[in-house]
Design a protein around this motif. Structure first.
Motif, mmCIF file in Angstrom:
data_model
loop_
_atom_site.group_PDB
_atom_site.id
_atom_site.type_symbol
_atom_site.label_atom_id
_atom_site.label_comp_id
_atom_site.label_asym_id
_atom_site.label_seq_id
_atom_site.Cartn_x
_atom_site.Cartn_y
_atom_site.Cartn_z
ATOM 1 N N TYR A 215 0.838 -1.194 0.000
ATOM 2 C CA TYR A 215 0.000 0.000 0.000
ATOM 3 C C TYR A 215 0.874 1.245 0.000
ATOM 4 N N ARG A 216 0.349 2.291 -0.564
ATOM 5 C CA ARG A 216 1.011 3.594 -0.473
ATOM 6 C C ARG A 216 0.557 4.270 0.820
ATOM 7 N N VAL A 217 1.492 4.622 1.662
ATOM 8 C CA VAL A 217 1.179 5.246 2.943
ATOM 9 C C VAL A 217 1.390 6.745 2.824
ATOM 10 N N VAL A 218 0.345 7.520 3.081
ATOM 11 C CA VAL A 218 0.397 8.974 2.993
ATOM 12 C C VAL A 218 0.296 9.546 4.395
ATOM 13 N N ALA A 219 1.246 10.371 4.774
ATOM 14 C CA ALA A 219 1.256 10.968 6.104
ATOM 15 C C ALA A 219 0.423 12.250 6.114
ATOM 16 N N LEU A 220 -0.465 12.354 7.073
ATOM 17 C CA LEU A 220 -1.250 13.567 7.280
ATOM 18 C C LEU A 220 -0.615 14.381 8.406
ATOM 19 N N PRO A 221 -0.640 15.708 8.296
ATOM 20 C CA PRO A 221 -0.162 16.500 9.432
ATOM 21 C C PRO A 221 -1.134 16.393 10.596
ATOM 22 N N LEU A 222 -0.663 16.761 11.760
ATOM 23 C CA LEU A 222 -1.523 16.919 12.923
ATOM 24 C C LEU A 222 -1.747 18.402 13.175
ATOM 25 N N LEU A 234 -7.249 17.019 24.168
ATOM 26 C CA LEU A 234 -8.180 16.472 23.179
ATOM 27 C C LEU A 234 -7.416 15.838 22.017
ATOM 28 N N PRO A 235 -8.063 14.920 21.259
ATOM 29 C CA PRO A 235 -7.363 14.193 20.194
ATOM 30 C C PRO A 235 -7.720 14.658 18.777
ATOM 31 N N PRO A 236 -7.532 15.929 18.430
ATOM 32 C CA PRO A 236 -7.897 16.354 17.072
ATOM 33 C C PRO A 236 -7.058 15.642 16.016
ATOM 34 N N SER A 237 -7.722 15.170 14.974
ATOM 35 C CA SER A 237 -7.031 14.459 13.894
ATOM 36 C C SER A 237 -7.749 14.719 12.587
ATOM 37 N N TYR A 238 -6.988 15.027 11.546
ATOM 38 C CA TYR A 238 -7.574 15.192 10.214
ATOM 39 C C TYR A 238 -7.962 13.841 9.608
ATOM 40 N N GLY A 244 -18.200 9.866 1.372
ATOM 41 C CA GLY A 244 -19.550 9.578 0.910
ATOM 42 C C GLY A 244 -19.670 9.640 -0.593
ATOM 43 N N ASN A 245 -20.892 9.733 -1.073
ATOM 44 C CA ASN A 245 -21.170 9.748 -2.512
ATOM 45 C C ASN A 245 -20.732 11.074 -3.126
ATOM 46 N N GLY A 246 -19.515 11.093 -3.629
ATOM 47 C CA GLY A 246 -19.026 12.291 -4.307
ATOM 48 C C GLY A 246 -18.380 13.311 -3.402
ATOM 49 N N PHE A 247 -18.129 12.987 -2.151
ATOM 50 C CA PHE A 247 -17.552 13.967 -1.229
ATOM 51 C C PHE A 247 -16.695 13.289 -0.169
ATOM 52 N N VAL A 248 -15.862 14.093 0.457
ATOM 53 C CA VAL A 248 -15.147 13.726 1.685
ATOM 54 C C VAL A 248 -15.243 14.941 2.605
ATOM 55 N N VAL A 249 -15.743 14.753 3.823
ATOM 56 C CA VAL A 249 -15.783 15.863 4.781
ATOM 57 C C VAL A 249 -14.659 15.671 5.789
ATOM 58 N N VAL A 250 -13.876 16.719 5.956
ATOM 59 C CA VAL A 250 -12.665 16.675 6.775
ATOM 60 C C VAL A 250 -12.837 17.622 7.960
ATOM 61 N N PRO A 251 -12.593 17.162 9.187
ATOM 62 C CA PRO A 251 -12.701 18.059 10.334
ATOM 63 C C PRO A 251 -11.556 19.063 10.370
ATOM 64 N N LEU A 252 -11.899 20.310 10.630
ATOM 65 C CA LEU A 252 -10.914 21.378 10.772
ATOM 66 C C LEU A 252 -10.988 21.948 12.185
ATOM 67 N N ALA A 260 -3.132 22.589 5.004
ATOM 68 C CA ALA A 260 -2.161 21.573 4.588
ATOM 69 C C ALA A 260 -2.807 20.189 4.560
ATOM 70 N N ALA A 261 -3.678 19.917 5.505
ATOM 71 C CA ALA A 261 -4.370 18.627 5.521
ATOM 72 C C ALA A 261 -5.273 18.487 4.302
ATOM 73 N N LEU A 262 -6.015 19.534 3.975
ATOM 74 C CA LEU A 262 -6.883 19.482 2.796
ATOM 75 C C LEU A 262 -6.062 19.316 1.517
ATOM 76 N N THR A 263 -4.939 20.002 1.450
ATOM 77 C CA THR A 263 -4.062 19.900 0.276
ATOM 78 C C THR A 263 -3.515 18.481 0.120
ATOM 79 N N THR A 264 -3.229 17.816 1.234
ATOM 80 C CA THR A 264 -2.750 16.431 1.197
ATOM 81 C C THR A 264 -3.840 15.478 0.733
ATOM 82 N N LEU A 265 -5.060 15.693 1.191
ATOM 83 C CA LEU A 265 -6.145 14.750 0.930
ATOM 84 C C LEU A 265 -6.765 14.900 -0.457
#
Length: 309
Positions: A215-222, A234-238, A244-252, A260-265
């Motif tokens: 697998y290709r492993v992609v590192a996300l920032p914290l 608290l445990p915030p994580s991107y 879902g159908n046509g989307f990805v929702v990412v917590p900010l 940077a997290a959005l740019t990675t994903l």
């Protein structure tokens, strides 16, 4: 009684088409340590966004929760025709863990597995309403239900639809969950219930796909800033995004690494809109968008009276 796998069922990956997203409207300001108002704002943003792409079923504990959800979603001009409200007694709102885990067979029929839930190894009480939730969902959907007499939380599992499951020892082998099961027995259980063929508990970088390709492993920032509530970190994580159908929702988190997290994903999800949404209040409960959602795969419900249900 035959197991789900023996009847041809397995757990599809999150990125395959959904019939709906299930989630639960937060309640009880004491439970949320005074954060409920902001938590409900975060949830309204999530539900309104998901409903622009697919149907959403919102579990509401009581009349107050349903009125509040209607009001906040209307203020965001959420597409009401895609949102259904389901009255469901609950002890907590983390439906990824206290809700059902759906499975599907080769004919495209969808059933659900109903595991025991004990509030993450007895950390919180009571949990009796949460434990009953999958049974109530099965009745609403008139769907085949496989009752599994062991503790399992949906958030502890990631599957790829090709028989590979990624999980952790610290969760599945915790003595507070299923003290009678050893590692081999847990692996056997996942094979029989969710159709897992390769069970990997760690060593992500050595994990291989079904064809042996790494697998290709992609590192996300914290997030860089430290987030606390009442002196507890608290445990915030991107990585707590939801597909879902046509989307990805990412917590900010109002953090300098949000973009940077959005740019990675974004390059990892071609054909899907990668959307960042505020989660600074929701994270005070210890989770984010993935933790409060559960996908119902596309497909006709297997009938309630089907063999094994």
């Amino acid at each position: 009684m035959p197991s789900p796998a023996e009847l041809g069922f397995s757990m599809p990956p999150e990125w395959e088409p959904h019939a709906a997203t299930w989630t639960s409207w937060p309640f009880d300001d004491v439970l949320w340590e005074g954060q409920l108002e902001g938590v409900r704002d975060d949830m309204a943003g999530l539900v309104a966004t998901v409903a622009r792409y697919e149907s959403v079923v919102v579990n509401v504990r009581d009349e107050e929760a349903e009125r509040d959800a209607h009001r906040r979603l209307a203020a965001l001009a959420a597409p009401q025709e895609r949102i259904a409200f389901h009255r469901l007694p609950l002890n907590d709102a983390w439906f990824r863990d206290n809700g059902p885990i759906f499975v599907r067979d080769a004919a495209g029929r969808v059933a659900l597995t109903d595991w025991r839930f004990n509030a993450w190894g007895g950390k919180y009480a009571p949990w009796d309403d949460d434990d009953r939730a999958p049974r109530v969902v099965a009745r609403r959907l008139r769907m085949q239900r496989f009752e599994i007499p062991y503790v399992m939380e949906g958030g502890s599992l990631e599957v790829n639809g090709e028989g590979v499951c990624l999980t952790t020892r610290s969760c599945l082998l915790a003595r507070e969950r299923n003290p009678e099961l050893d590692e081999h027995e847990v692996e056997t259980l996942l094979r029989r219930t969710l159709g897992v063929r390769r069970h990997n508990l760690e060593a992500l970088r050595s994990l291989r796909a079904h064809d042996g390709v790494p697998y290709r492993v992609v590192a996300l920032p914290l997030p860089r800033r430290r987030m606390e509530l009442g002196g507890t970190r608290l445990p915030p994580s991107y990585a707590n995004f939801y597909i879902g159908n046509g989307f990805v929702v990412v917590p900010l988190y109002e953090d300098e690494n949000d973009e940077a997290a959005l740019t990675t994903l974004r390059p990892l999800f071609p054909g899907r809109d990668v959307i960042g949404l505020g989660s600074t209040h929701l994270i005070t409960g210890g989770g984010a968008f993935h933790c409060v959602t559960q996908q119902q795969p596309a497909g006709e419900p297997a009938p309630e009276d089907a063999p094994g249900g």
